[in-house]
Design an enzyme around this catalytic site. Structure first.
Site, mmCIF file in Angstrom:
data_model
loop_
_atom_site.group_PDB
_atom_site.id
_atom_site.type_symbol
_atom_site.label_atom_id
_atom_site.label_comp_id
_atom_site.label_asym_id
_atom_site.label_seq_id
_atom_site.Cartn_x
_atom_site.Cartn_y
_atom_site.Cartn_z
ATOM 1 N N SER A 144 0.912 -1.312 -0.043
ATOM 2 C CA SER A 144 0.083 0.071 -0.066
ATOM 3 C C SER A 144 0.723 1.343 0.282
ATOM 4 O O SER A 144 2.319 1.166 0.425
ATOM 5 C CB SER A 144 -0.658 -0.083 1.307
ATOM 6 N N TYR A 157 -3.495 -0.223 9.874
ATOM 7 C CA TYR A 157 -3.272 -0.705 8.307
ATOM 8 C C TYR A 157 -1.933 -0.304 8.006
ATOM 9 O O TYR A 157 -1.314 -1.152 7.190
ATOM 10 C CB TYR A 157 -4.329 0.131 7.662
HETATM 11 C C1 GCO Z 1 -6.988 5.065 3.046
HETATM 12 C C2 GCO Z 1 -7.184 4.281 1.750
HETATM 13 C C3 GCO Z 1 -5.604 3.486 1.491
HETATM 14 C C4 GCO Z 1 -5.731 2.797 0.001
HETATM 15 C C5 GCO Z 1 -4.353 2.319 -0.306
HETATM 16 C C6 GCO Z 1 -3.471 3.160 -0.539
HETATM 17 O O1 GCO Z 1 -7.907 5.124 3.864
HETATM 18 O O2 GCO Z 1 -6.082 5.953 2.925
HETATM 19 O O3 GCO Z 1 -8.097 3.193 2.007
HETATM 20 O O4 GCO Z 1 -5.486 2.544 2.657
HETATM 21 O O5 GCO Z 1 -6.923 1.746 0.305
HETATM 22 O O6 GCO Z 1 -4.147 1.148 0.594
HETATM 23 O O7 GCO Z 1 -2.210 2.620 -1.100
#
Ligand code: GCO
Length: 260
Positions: A144, A157
């Protein structure tokens, strides 16, 4: 010789029932791979398999949670029994919880780490055993922008995706001697169900991303297919531990003022 030919290859795509996983799976199938799709929602799986089959692709679905190592082991063994081997693993299944770190529950934090970082470890370890025996394999971890950058409200995340980048490099180090190439794809901001809440017209983040992305748009899931085929094919046999960012240029730039 077609360096990108995936004929006679079996590709497992976790979370391949929708979004980016489906787009990458379609690219692999278009290059000739037989698809094995994992998911956790029967309705999404049925709809996805209908889609793949209507496109003329060979696709089979397996419903299981990649974070449960016992179930995952049983299912991977079943996949190998039925399909003969696993040549390609795309660790795509993932979740996100957008909440300020100060108020996020530990259980929510742990759940994101479990799905986005522990799940890929479990699946990679299970699939690598057969790849080691056959002295060949391709593992592609879906990272990501958050593998490189922090962002307000996505601490779990980002921690998971940052860890997934380093897991990719470590597995590449350990498994390259077995002719297993472990790499990652880092999608920028793509138009999927996962980003739908922050992509609605008028949402400040929607405008921000369009401004922050040199290409001036959100990615389309099909923008990822070519990179997935590259990392799944002979064309990447000497590529190890790399994260290829498909981001419209976000990581290449500090950005520009809104009125420039
Ligand atoms: C967020 C997005 C990101 C994208 C992706 C970026 O909330 O910033 O969902 O997480 O999905 O991962 O690369």
């Amino acid at each position: 010789m077609n360096l990108f030919d995936l004929q006679n290859k079996v590709a497992v795509v976790t979370g391949g029932t929708h979004g980016l996983g489906m787009a990458m799976a379609e690219g692999l199938a278009h290059a000739g791979a037989e698809l094995v799709i994992t998911g956790t929602t029967p309705e999404k799986m049925d709809k996805a398999l209908d889609y793949y089959k209507n496109k003329g692709y060979r696709a089979t679905g397996y419903l299981f949670d990649v974070t449960d190592e016992r179930i995952a082991a049983d299912e991977v063994h079943r996949i190998i029994d039925i399909h003969g081997k696993i040549d390609i693993l795309v660790n795509n299944a993932g979740i996100i919880k957008r909440e300020q770190a100060i108020s996020m529950s530990v259980s929510d934090y742990r759940k994101v780490i479990d799905v986005d970082l522990v799940g890929p470890f479990i699946m990679s370890q299970l699939v690598a055993k057969g790849m080691m025996q056959r002295r060949q394999g391709k593992i592609i971890n879906i990272c990501s922008m958050m593998s490189e950058l922090g962002r307000n409200s996505v601490s779990a995340y980002a921690a998971a995706k940052g860890g997934l980048k380093m897991l990719t490099r470590n597995l590449a180090t350990e498994w390259a001697p077995y002719n297993i190439q472990v790499n990652g794809i880092g999608p920028g901001y793509f138009a999927t169900s996962q980003t739908a809440p922050i992509r609605v017209d008028g949402h400040p983040f929607n405008e921000f991303i369009i401004q922050r992305t040199p290409a001036g748009r959100w990615g389309n899931p099909e923008d990822l297919a070519g990179t997935a085929v590259f990392l799944a094919s002979k064309a990447s046999d000497f590529v190890n531990g790399q994260i290829i960012y498909v981001d419209g240029g976000i990581l290449a730039t500090i950005g520009k003022p809104a009125n420039e």
